[in-house]
Write a protein that holds these residues in place. Structure first.
Motif, PDB file in Angstrom:
ATOM      1  N   GLN A 130       3.230  13.795   0.466  1.00  0.00           N
ATOM      2  CA  GLN A 130       3.857  12.612   1.061  1.00  0.00           C
ATOM      3  C   GLN A 130       2.881  11.457   0.978  1.00  0.00           C
ATOM      4  N   ALA A 131       3.305  10.336   0.425  1.00  0.00           N
ATOM      5  CA  ALA A 131       2.439   9.155   0.430  1.00  0.00           C
ATOM      6  C   ALA A 131       2.838   8.264   1.603  1.00  0.00           C
ATOM      7  N   LEU A 132       1.917   8.047   2.536  1.00  0.00           N
ATOM      8  CA  LEU A 132       2.197   7.163   3.681  1.00  0.00           C
ATOM      9  C   LEU A 132       1.485   5.837   3.427  1.00  0.00           C
ATOM     10  N   THR A 133       2.145   4.970   2.662  1.00  0.00           N
ATOM     11  CA  THR A 133       1.483   3.744   2.225  1.00  0.00           C
ATOM     12  C   THR A 133       1.472   2.654   3.298  1.00  0.00           C
ATOM     13  N   ARG A 134       2.304   2.814   4.331  1.00  0.00           N
ATOM     14  CA  ARG A 134       2.368   1.772   5.359  1.00  0.00           C
ATOM     15  C   ARG A 134       1.572   2.096   6.617  1.00  0.00           C
ATOM     16  N   ALA A 135       0.921   3.250   6.653  1.00  0.00           N
ATOM     17  CA  ALA A 135       0.157   3.632   7.841  1.00  0.00           C
ATOM     18  C   ALA A 135      -1.059   2.711   8.018  1.00  0.00           C
ATOM     19  N   ARG A 136      -1.650   2.703   9.239  1.00  0.00           N
ATOM     20  CA  ARG A 136      -2.838   1.886   9.492  1.00  0.00           C
ATOM     21  C   ARG A 136      -3.933   2.242   8.486  1.00  0.00           C
ATOM     22  N   VAL A 137      -4.147   3.549   8.312  1.00  0.00           N
ATOM     23  CA  VAL A 137      -4.977   4.015   7.205  1.00  0.00           C
ATOM     24  C   VAL A 137      -4.030   4.735   6.236  1.00  0.00           C
ATOM     25  N   PRO A 138      -3.676   4.073   5.122  1.00  0.00           N
ATOM     26  CA  PRO A 138      -2.721   4.683   4.178  1.00  0.00           C
ATOM     27  C   PRO A 138      -3.291   5.975   3.573  1.00  0.00           C
ATOM     28  N   ILE A 139      -2.455   6.996   3.504  1.00  0.00           N
ATOM     29  CA  ILE A 139      -2.930   8.296   3.005  1.00  0.00           C
ATOM     30  C   ILE A 139      -1.847   9.015   2.191  1.00  0.00           C
ATOM     31  N   VAL A 140      -2.306  10.036   1.456  1.00  0.00           N
ATOM     32  CA  VAL A 140      -1.386  11.032   0.909  1.00  0.00           C
ATOM     33  C   VAL A 140      -1.633  12.329   1.650  1.00  0.00           C
TER      34      VAL A 140
ATOM     35  N   GLY B  24      -9.377  -5.160  -8.313  1.00  0.00           N
ATOM     36  CA  GLY B  24      -8.015  -5.258  -8.832  1.00  0.00           C
ATOM     37  C   GLY B  24      -7.138  -4.034  -8.685  1.00  0.00           C
ATOM     38  N   ILE B  25      -7.468  -3.121  -7.783  1.00  0.00           N
ATOM     39  CA  ILE B  25      -6.539  -2.010  -7.599  1.00  0.00           C
ATOM     40  C   ILE B  25      -5.592  -2.291  -6.444  1.00  0.00           C
ATOM     41  N   ASP B  26      -4.435  -1.715  -6.558  1.00  0.00           N
ATOM     42  CA  ASP B  26      -3.464  -1.798  -5.476  1.00  0.00           C
ATOM     43  C   ASP B  26      -3.431  -0.404  -4.839  1.00  0.00           C
ATOM     44  N   LYS B  27      -3.898  -0.329  -3.591  1.00  0.00           N
ATOM     45  CA  LYS B  27      -4.029   0.976  -2.930  1.00  0.00           C
ATOM     46  C   LYS B  27      -2.718   1.757  -2.904  1.00  0.00           C
ATOM     47  N   SER B  28      -1.628   1.041  -2.639  1.00  0.00           N
ATOM     48  CA  SER B  28      -0.333   1.729  -2.567  1.00  0.00           C
ATOM     49  C   SER B  28       0.014   2.372  -3.900  1.00  0.00           C
ATOM     50  N   GLU B  29      -0.257   1.613  -4.972  1.00  0.00           N
ATOM     51  CA  GLU B  29       0.033   2.153  -6.305  1.00  0.00           C
ATOM     52  C   GLU B  29      -0.792   3.396  -6.586  1.00  0.00           C
ATOM     53  N   VAL B  30      -2.092   3.326  -6.230  1.00  0.00           N
ATOM     54  CA  VAL B  30      -2.966   4.474  -6.456  1.00  0.00           C
ATOM     55  C   VAL B  30      -2.466   5.681  -5.666  1.00  0.00           C
ATOM     56  N   LEU B  31      -2.072   5.444  -4.413  1.00  0.00           N
ATOM     57  CA  LEU B  31      -1.587   6.544  -3.573  1.00  0.00           C
ATOM     58  C   LEU B  31      -0.309   7.164  -4.146  1.00  0.00           C
ATOM     59  N   LEU B  32       0.583   6.306  -4.639  1.00  0.00           N
ATOM     60  CA  LEU B  32       1.837   6.824  -5.188  1.00  0.00           C
ATOM     61  C   LEU B  32       1.580   7.624  -6.469  1.00  0.00           C
ATOM     62  N   LYS B  33       0.658   7.110  -7.292  1.00  0.00           N
ATOM     63  CA  LYS B  33       0.278   7.821  -8.514  1.00  0.00           C
ATOM     64  C   LYS B  33      -0.348   9.178  -8.169  1.00  0.00           C
ATOM     65  N   LEU B  34      -1.245   9.138  -7.193  1.00  0.00           N
ATOM     66  CA  LEU B  34      -1.912  10.361  -6.745  1.00  0.00           C
ATOM     67  C   LEU B  34      -0.888  11.382  -6.249  1.00  0.00           C
TER      68      LEU B  34
END
Ligand code: GTP
Ligand code: MG
Length: 335
Positions: free
Chosen positions: A107-117, A84-94
């Motif tokens: 920088q949070a890159l939530t739309r990348a092939r491998v989403p990263i901060v 139940g986690i949303d990766k984008s949300e976790v990345l933005l929180k991080l």
């Protein structure tokens, strides 16, 4: 492009051994870089554990697979309960947490092939990418590290090839050339193919390590301390290996039909993998099978024009190794 006629006399390859080893040694990171990386990781662990007490951080990529040259960025994987986690949300929180802890260029890159901060630590000067639950990358990092312990010539060859690829501008997946990970797999496969072999194929030996990740079973022989004499029968020196590596990719590899496979230690056919035509953006013009995600071709990013650039660069390197009066300079000449 280099003309043969300008450099008619073939040089004694062994003469290049000492200068190549010198370049190799100059690329090895100093011990204090490792200390700084640990320092940064510890700080990140503190920040992360406040928000996610059960989360763990793992280093992966070149800072952990032993193939990192000096001053590399570090790759970190945040392992967190999936349900139940949303990766984008976790990345933005991080990203928010990191920002308030004075890390820079967050920088949070939530739309990348491998989403990263992405971030930069002003204290150590190290840049870092953090991804979430990319456990396969942590496992293939261990595989590469285990291979590197068997014969030092892998380490030497891969450092020189990576350095060459970065200098010549052919180490950028977004431009259709190959990742560092792909180059290291090419080096491992090449050494598995030497006669006598310099590296074994760990995935066909008895299983001593096994994990299942995303329904993929990752199993191989990881007791590599017992294999340190594996390549001893083969006396080829690093200069010969570098030259033959480039020669292989310039003149011997069958681009139309072959797939290199570290998993099997063999060459497979594109036909058998059904990698014969373009599907979506995957073109399969140079085929490198991922050792665990076997449906994954690390060459898929290479298109018609970049495969030509790559092959011309392999040829240029092979020619230089053989004919250039000053090969150790020309080989790494900025493009
Ligand atoms: P440098 O940063 O160039 O020193 O090399 P690196 O070893 O960190 O390689 P890279 O940044 O290309 O990739 C980081 C890690 O991502 C690799 O070591 C693999 O563990 C993992 N990985 C898994 N699949 C892929 C893939 O398709 N492409 C890339 N680039 N990396 C992958
Ligand atoms: Mg990296």
């Amino acid at each position: 492009r280099m003309m043969k006629s300008k450099m008619p006399c073939r040089i004694d390859i062994n003469r290049l051994n000492a200068p190549l080893l010198k370049i190799y040694e100059s690329l090895i990171p100093a011990e204090e870089e490792k200390v700084k990386q640990k320092q940064l990781l510890t700080m990140l662990e503190k920040i992360v554990s406040k928000e996610w007490p059960n989360a763990k951080l793992f280093l992966y990529g070149s800072c952990a697979n032993s193939f990192g040259v000096s001053k590399s960025d570090i790759d970190v994987c945040l392992a967190i309960e999936d349900e139940g986690i949303d990766k984008s949300e976790v990345l933005l929180k991080l990203a928010e947490l990191l920002q308030s802890d004075n890390l820079q260029n967050v920088q949070a890159l939530t739309r990348a092939r491998v989403p990263i901060v992405k971030l930069m630590d002003p204290v150590t000067g190290i840049s870092c990418d953090i991804c979430i639950n990319n456990v396969l990358a942590v496992i293939n990092t261990k595989l590469l590290r285990d291979y590197s312990k068997i014969d030092v010539r892998l380490h030497q060859l891969a450092f020189i090839v990576k350095h060459w690829a970065k200098s010549r501008g052919v180490n950028a997946t977004y431009q259709g050339t190959l990742s560092s990970y792909a180059y290291v797999l090419m080096c491992i496969h090449f050494l598995q193919q030497r006669i006598p072999a310099i590296l074994p194929c760990l995935q066909v030996l008895e299983t001593t390590y096994k994990v299942t990740v995303d329904d993929i079973e990752c199993a191989y022989f990881d007791q590599v301390d017992s294999l340190v004499d594996f390549g001893a029968q083969n006396k080829e020196c690093i200069a010969q290996l570098v030259w033959k590596f480039f020669n292989y990719w310039a003149y011997c590899h069958d681009y139309a039909n072959s797939v290199i496979s570290v998993r099997t230690g063999r060459i497979l056919s594109k036909q058998d993998k059904d990698w014969t035509r373009r599907v979506g953006n995957d073109r399969h013009l140079i085929c490198i099978e991922d050792p665990f995600e076997t449906s994954h071709d690390l060459g898929r990013v290479v298109d018609r024009s970049s495969v030509r650039v790559l092959r011309e660069e392999f040829e240029r390197a092979a020619q230089i190794m053989q004919f250039d009066p000053n090969p150790c300079e020309s080989l790494f000449e900025p493009y």
